[in-house]
Structure formats: structure tokens, C-alpha cells
Design a protein around this motif. Sequence first.
Motif, short mmCIF file in Angstrom:
data_model
loop_
_atom_site.label_atom_id
_atom_site.label_comp_id
_atom_site.label_asym_id
_atom_site.label_seq_id
_atom_site.Cartn_x
_atom_site.Cartn_y
_atom_site.Cartn_z
N VAL A 65 0.84 -1.20 0.00
CA VAL A 65 0.00 0.00 0.00
C VAL A 65 0.88 1.26 0.00
N ILE A 66 1.92 1.26 0.81
CA ILE A 66 2.81 2.42 0.87
C ILE A 66 3.53 2.61 -0.46
N LEU A 67 3.90 1.52 -1.12
CA LEU A 67 4.54 1.65 -2.44
C LEU A 67 3.57 2.20 -3.47
N ILE A 68 2.30 1.87 -3.35
CA ILE A 68 1.31 2.44 -4.26
C ILE A 68 1.22 3.95 -4.03
N LEU A 69 1.24 4.38 -2.76
CA LEU A 69 1.26 5.81 -2.46
C LEU A 69 2.54 6.46 -2.98
N THR A 70 3.64 5.74 -2.87
CA THR A 70 4.91 6.23 -3.38
C THR A 70 4.83 6.44 -4.90
N ALA A 71 4.19 5.50 -5.58
CA ALA A 71 4.04 5.63 -7.04
C ALA A 71 3.18 6.83 -7.39
N THR A 72 2.19 7.13 -6.56
CA THR A 72 1.37 8.32 -6.79
C THR A 72 2.23 9.58 -6.73
N GLY A 73 3.12 9.64 -5.75
CA GLY A 73 4.07 10.76 -5.68
C GLY A 73 4.99 10.79 -6.88
N GLY A 74 5.38 9.60 -7.36
CA GLY A 74 6.20 9.52 -8.55
C GLY A 74 5.49 10.06 -9.78
N LEU A 75 4.18 9.81 -9.87
CA LEU A 75 3.41 10.38 -10.98
C LEU A 75 3.39 11.90 -10.90
N LEU A 76 3.29 12.43 -9.70
CA LEU A 76 3.33 13.89 -9.53
C LEU A 76 4.68 14.44 -10.00
N LEU A 77 5.76 13.77 -9.62
CA LEU A 77 7.09 14.19 -10.07
C LEU A 77 7.22 14.09 -11.59
N PHE A 78 6.65 13.03 -12.16
CA PHE A 78 6.65 12.87 -13.61
C PHE A 78 5.94 14.04 -14.29
N MET A 79 4.82 14.46 -13.72
CA MET A 79 4.08 15.58 -14.33
C MET A 79 4.91 16.87 -14.29
N PHE A 80 5.61 17.11 -13.18
CA PHE A 80 6.47 18.29 -13.12
C PHE A 80 7.55 18.21 -14.19
N ARG A 81 8.16 17.03 -14.33
CA ARG A 81 9.23 16.86 -15.31
C ARG A 81 8.68 17.01 -16.73
N ALA A 82 7.50 16.44 -16.99
CA ALA A 82 6.91 16.52 -18.33
C ALA A 82 6.58 17.95 -18.71
N MET A 83 6.25 18.79 -17.71
CA MET A 83 5.96 20.20 -17.97
C MET A 83 7.22 21.06 -17.91
N LYS A 84 8.38 20.37 -17.83
CA LYS A 84 9.69 21.03 -17.81
C LYS A 84 9.82 22.02 -16.66
N GLN A 85 9.27 21.64 -15.50
CA GLN A 85 9.39 22.45 -14.30
C GLN A 85 10.36 21.77 -13.34
N ALA A 86 10.92 22.58 -12.46
CA ALA A 86 11.81 22.03 -11.44
C ALA A 86 11.01 21.15 -10.50
N LEU A 87 11.63 20.06 -10.08
CA LEU A 87 10.96 19.17 -9.15
C LEU A 87 10.98 19.76 -7.75
N PRO A 88 9.83 19.80 -7.06
CA PRO A 88 9.81 20.32 -5.70
C PRO A 88 10.61 19.39 -4.77
#
Length: 113
Positions: A65-88
Motif C-alpha cells: 500500500v505504501i509503495l502504491i502511495l509512493t508511485a502516486t508521488g512519482g506520478l506527480l514528479l513525472f508531471m512536473f518533469r513533463a511540464m519542464k518544471q523544477a521538481l519540488p
Amino acid sequence: MLALIVFVVLVALAGAALAVRELRGHHVPLAVGVWHGIAAVTAIVLLLIHDVREPHNLLVNSATVILILTATGGLLLFMFRAMKQALPVFVVLLHAGFALAAILLLCIGYIKG
């Protein structure tokens, strides 16, 4: 199960290397992050299969379950990278912290069997 834990640890170590590069100001190519994500999702699917076959180990189930939550955070990081923004930095560290917590639970669950 041990091989699966080793795979999860390797995915996390690769993620740690990506995070260190990112925090040092070297942008990681989007494709590299995508491969990290694919490996992580593969690990989660394998853990889910394990959890369905052996549902009695609550520590391993919680790690999944925690890894699934971790993957959700990874998707957020992916969206930042895809929009060419700095990762928080906070999200990067939170993503890593969740992964570490899941690995610890996996290891304890494996040891306690």
C-alpha cells in the motif's frame, strides 16, 4: 520473496541516484524517470500478486500500500518533469521517504515471515 525485495531495493537505489542528480542541479532526462517508474510499477504488481497468494503477512501488505502511495508521488514528479518544471524538493524527499518506509516494512515482514 527475497528476490522481489532485492528488486524493490534496486529500484529504490536507482531512484536515489536520480534524486541526488536532480538535487545537485543536473536534470534527469524524462525517459530515465519513465524507466524508473516502469520498474517500480512492475515491483508493485509482483507484490500485489504475492499479497493475493499470501494475504496473511500484514507488514508486506502494508508495504505494498505504501509503495502504491509512493508511485502516486512519482506520478506527480513525472508531471512536473513533463511540464519542464523544477521538481519540488519536498515531494522528492517525501517520495524517497515513503519508498524507504515500504522497504523497511518489506524486510521486517520477510524476517517475521
